[in-house]
Each structure stands twice: as C-alpha cells, then as structure tokens.
Motif scaffolding. Structure first.
Motif, short mmCIF file in Angstrom:
data_model
loop_
_atom_site.label_atom_id
_atom_site.label_comp_id
_atom_site.label_asym_id
_atom_site.label_seq_id
_atom_site.Cartn_x
_atom_site.Cartn_y
_atom_site.Cartn_z
N THR A 79 -2.34 -23.22 1.52
CA THR A 79 -2.83 -22.26 0.53
C THR A 79 -3.49 -21.05 1.21
O THR A 79 -4.19 -20.27 0.57
CB THR A 79 -3.82 -22.91 -0.44
N LYS A 80 -3.25 -20.93 2.52
CA LYS A 80 -3.67 -19.79 3.32
C LYS A 80 -5.19 -19.60 3.31
O LYS A 80 -5.71 -18.49 3.22
CB LYS A 80 -2.98 -18.51 2.82
N GLY A 81 -5.88 -20.73 3.42
CA GLY A 81 -7.33 -20.67 3.55
C GLY A 81 -8.07 -20.41 2.24
O GLY A 81 -9.27 -20.09 2.26
N TRP A 114 -12.93 -31.71 4.41
CA TRP A 114 -12.85 -30.27 4.18
C TRP A 114 -13.62 -29.48 5.24
O TRP A 114 -13.17 -28.40 5.67
CB TRP A 114 -13.35 -29.93 2.77
N ILE A 136 -11.79 -26.57 7.45
CA ILE A 136 -12.29 -25.19 7.49
C ILE A 136 -12.66 -24.78 8.91
O ILE A 136 -12.45 -23.63 9.33
CB ILE A 136 -13.49 -25.03 6.53
N GLN A 137 -13.19 -25.74 9.67
CA GLN A 137 -13.58 -25.46 11.06
C GLN A 137 -12.39 -25.50 12.02
O GLN A 137 -12.53 -25.18 13.20
CB GLN A 137 -14.64 -26.47 11.51
N GLY A 138 -11.24 -25.90 11.51
CA GLY A 138 -10.05 -25.98 12.34
C GLY A 138 -10.04 -27.15 13.29
O GLY A 138 -9.34 -27.13 14.31
N LEU A 166 -10.30 -21.07 -0.82
CA LEU A 166 -11.36 -22.03 -1.09
C LEU A 166 -11.81 -22.01 -2.55
O LEU A 166 -12.70 -22.76 -2.94
CB LEU A 166 -12.57 -21.77 -0.18
N TYR A 180 -5.54 -26.72 2.88
CA TYR A 180 -6.20 -25.49 3.37
C TYR A 180 -5.20 -24.58 4.08
O TYR A 180 -5.18 -23.36 3.87
CB TYR A 180 -7.33 -25.89 4.30
N GLN A 181 -4.35 -25.18 4.90
CA GLN A 181 -3.37 -24.38 5.65
C GLN A 181 -2.31 -23.77 4.73
O GLN A 181 -1.99 -22.59 4.83
CB GLN A 181 -2.71 -25.25 6.72
#
Length: 427
Positions: free
Chosen positions: A366-368, A398, A402-404, A370, A363-364
């Motif tokens: 690929t720059k967020g 996941w 996404i929620q960090g 989805l 996620y990080q």
C-alpha cells in the motif's frame, strides 16, 4: 478528459465481450449500449430527432481492443464451432441531463440495464467518473480524519478487534470480552456483521451492557475505545430506532451491512446519523468474483462513499476468504482516492484472517499508507498468551514494518510477536 472537465457527462468504462461473428465487434456493442440505454430502442422512431439525440443520447468516446479468448464469460454461450470471443474496454459518456444526480437513476441506466443487453457474452463495469454536480451527496461524516479523532489516534494504523463468536454470546458475556479488549489496548471494537438484534443478544441489552465498560475504561485511563454496534435493518425507521439507542447510551459508531439495507436505507440513515458508519460489504463478492462479469470495487465503493460510508472493510493480505491480494491492494487504494476532495475518503479496514504477520506486506504494497484500521479477530483472541498479547503482537509487527526491520529478527526481542509467529505463521 480529466475529472475537472467532466462537467456535463457521466463517464462509464465497461469491459465488454462479444462473439467474433459477422458484423460483431466491441465497438458495435458499445454503440448498441449507448443507444439502448439512452434515446434509442430496437428500431428507429420518428420522435428520436437529431436535436433530441444531441442533448440526451449517450456517446461512445473510445474503445480499446483487448484481443480475444476461446471461452466466454457466460459458459452457456459457448459456441461448439470454435467461435472466439472479442474483448475490449468501451468508454461511454451519458449526458448529465439524462441522469441527473440520483443514484437510482445512475444504477438503472448505466449499470442495471447494461447487464440485460442481448449479444454480450461478458460485461463488467470498470469505472464511473462523476462530474462536480454529484458532490451534492453528503459523503462521509467522519471519514479518515474523523475516525482518527474519535479514537484519538493521531498517526499510525488504528488497531481493532471484533467480538467472536458472533452467534450465541449473551450481552453480559459480550461485555466481558469488550473489557478484555479495552485492557488489551485496542482502539476500536465492533460487533460481527451477523450480530444485530437476535433474541439471545437484543441490541438494547447489548448496548446497556457494553457502554458502561467503555465509559469506565475511559474514566480510568483517559482513552476512549470506539465501539461499533450492529444496527442494520431493512426497515429504515427501525434502523433509526437502533441508531438512537446507541446514541442515547453515548455510543459513537455503528456497523452497517450496506447491501442488506440498500441505497435508500443508507441515504435515510446518513441524513439523520450522528454515528461513524463502518461498512461491511457482505454480498458484494457475487458482483465481482468473475473477472469478466459484474463490477469493480472501484465503482461500487464510490457510490457508498457518496452515500456516507466512513469506514470500509476491504479484506487484507492472505485473507481467509477468496479475494486475491491484488484485489485487496486496489480496494485499499480506491478507498483513499478522493472523489471530489480529501474529505470524502473512507478509512480502509484491513481484515479477514489478519494477525500481524501480514503487516509488512500490507505496508509495502500500500506504499507506506498508514491511514488504515487493522482488524484482528482470531489473530487477537487466539493468541496463546491471551488477547492483550495478541494486540501487542500486532503493534510490534507494525512497528517492525514501519521501521523496515525483518519481522522474524524483530520477534527475537518481542515475545508476544514471537508467540504469534509460532501460533499463526503458515509453514
């Protein structure tokens, strides 16, 4: 020159390497390639007129020097006297009139012939920029948004799995695995690339066993799981018969071993296909594993997307195969970068040893993004609490990404993720 102004040329970037000897340079080699691969040959010809060259000759646009190295990409060319090897990126424009919009012509002129040029100690095709005329190719029929629609997943990653083992499982046993995966909550299931139509699991029998399971699950829950059957064949007519078997049973997707069926096979299939085409790129690795030889995935995937690939396997973070994470990140981005429009993007399939523990870094890095399919094989089937828990663990990983939230902290209140971490996380 931007893509918008590339109207009459095909622009190719090569990474070239030549021995640093008298008269040799990256620019001279680029000039030789431009000549050899268009109007020229080893000597001047009376019919190679100025007018002909102006219309059809390739032209060196720029050369960026990249210094020198002591060891050539082709080890057998190592000079014992200590010669160094010059490297640089050469940009060459090939007139559209000389190539047209045929993929065989493109690959013969701008790629195949270049590998044979004398005097190169290394050559890698880094990029190809195509003019608008090349939008004549069909491109993906479903792509990113069509894949989402088929799975009814409007946002977030699409969670997928694969039938393991790929060799030896009967159609009946395969259907049992499919039933477990449907109940586990996956969005997509695929045949392994090695599973096409072997004697122990002929395609027609496998389709007959699996599709009732898919339909029954949809009837009971309202959710249709997308199943991709392996239909590849070197015989285009047989491949279409395989395609029709899947369609007749209500199937909507297929796994295609793109290197095995070739450009012509893919073109033949796409023009007639009603299925979402999930590409496995086995064999691509030999084209790219040496950083100074072969071809970048950026080039490779453009051709297959133009031919109609909807979903593209690109490995993943800490994959079980050779590919470094940096290569995966570039490949992921390449699939989602439009060639001519957003409609020709292919859905990147993150795979190879994925279990959820790589979700945060994926996620990080690929720059967020989805718009992806996250495919777990052993990471689902090998979960100590079963396949259902394996799927839940991936979704939980996941959600945390996404929620960090930190995955370890998140796992304290999510037992499936906690068990996955204990089972799969490397110390």
């Amino acid at each position: 020159m931007s893509l918008a102004t590339l109207q009459n040329v095909i622009r190719v970037t090569y990474r070239l390497e030549v021995p640093d000897m008298a008269g040799a340079s990256v620019f001279a080699m680029a000039e030789k390639i431009a000549s050899d691969q268009s109007t020229g040959t080893f000597t001047a010809l009376p019919n190679e007129t100025t007018a002909l060259k102006a219309q059809y000759a390739a032209r060196v646009v720029d050369v960026v020097e990249l210094g020198s190295v002591a060891t050539p990409a082709f080890p057998r060319l190592q000079d014992p006297t200590g010669t160094r090897y010059l490297r640089g990126d050469a940009i060459i424009d090939f007139p559209l009139d000389a190539i047209g919009t045929d993929i065989a012509a493109l690959m013969t002129i701008t790629v195949g012939g270049v590998y044979a040029v004398r005097g190169l100690s290394g050559v890698r095709v880094m990029d190809i920029a195509l003019p608008q005329a090349w939008s004549v190719h069909p491109g993906p029929q479903f792509g990113v948004m069509g894949s989402r629609k088929l799975m009814n997943v409007s946002d977030g990653p699409m969670i997928a799995s694969i039938i393991k083992p790929s060799l030896g499982l009967s159609p009946h046993d395969t259907a049992d695995v499919v039933k477990r995966l449907c109940e586990a909550g996956v969005d997509f299931i695929k045949d392994d690339e090695k599973l096409m139509s072997p004697t122990y699991s002929p395609l027609e029998r496998r389709v007959s066993a699996i599709m009732p399971v898919i339909k029954d699950y949809e009837q009971r829950t309202g959710k249709r799981v997308l199943y991709a059957f392996g239909i590849s064949s070197a015989d285009p007519d047989q491949m279409m018969r395989n395609h029709d078997i899947v369609c007749a049973a209500g199937g909507q997707a297929a796994v295609i071993n793109i290197n095995s069926i070739g450009y012509g096979g893919m073109s033949f299939l796409r023009k007639r296909s009603n299925l979402c085409l999930h590409a496995h790129r086995n064999g691509w690795d030999i084209l790219t594993r040496h950083p100074s030889l072969g071809m970048e995935f950026r080039v490779y995937q453009k051709i297959w997307r133009l031919l109609g690939v909807d979903q593209f396997q690109v490995n993943g973070i800490d994959a079980k195969y050779w590919e470094p994470n940096e290569s995966f990140v570039k490949s992921f981005s390449d699939c989602l970068t439009p060639i001519f429009s957003d409609l020709d993007r292919a859905l990147p399939v993150v795979c190879s040893g994925q279990w959820g523990g790589q979700a945060a870094e994926t996620y990080q890095r690929t720059k967020g993004a989805l718009d992806l399919m996250y495919l777990g094989g052993g990471g689902i089937h090998g979960h100590p609490m079963g396949a259902s828990a394996g799927v839940k663990a991936i979704r939980q990983a996941w959600d945390a990404a996404i929620q960090g939230q930190d995955m370890l902290e998140y796992s304290k209140t999510h037992q499936e993720l906690a068990a996955a971490i204990k089972q799969f996380k490397k110390s």
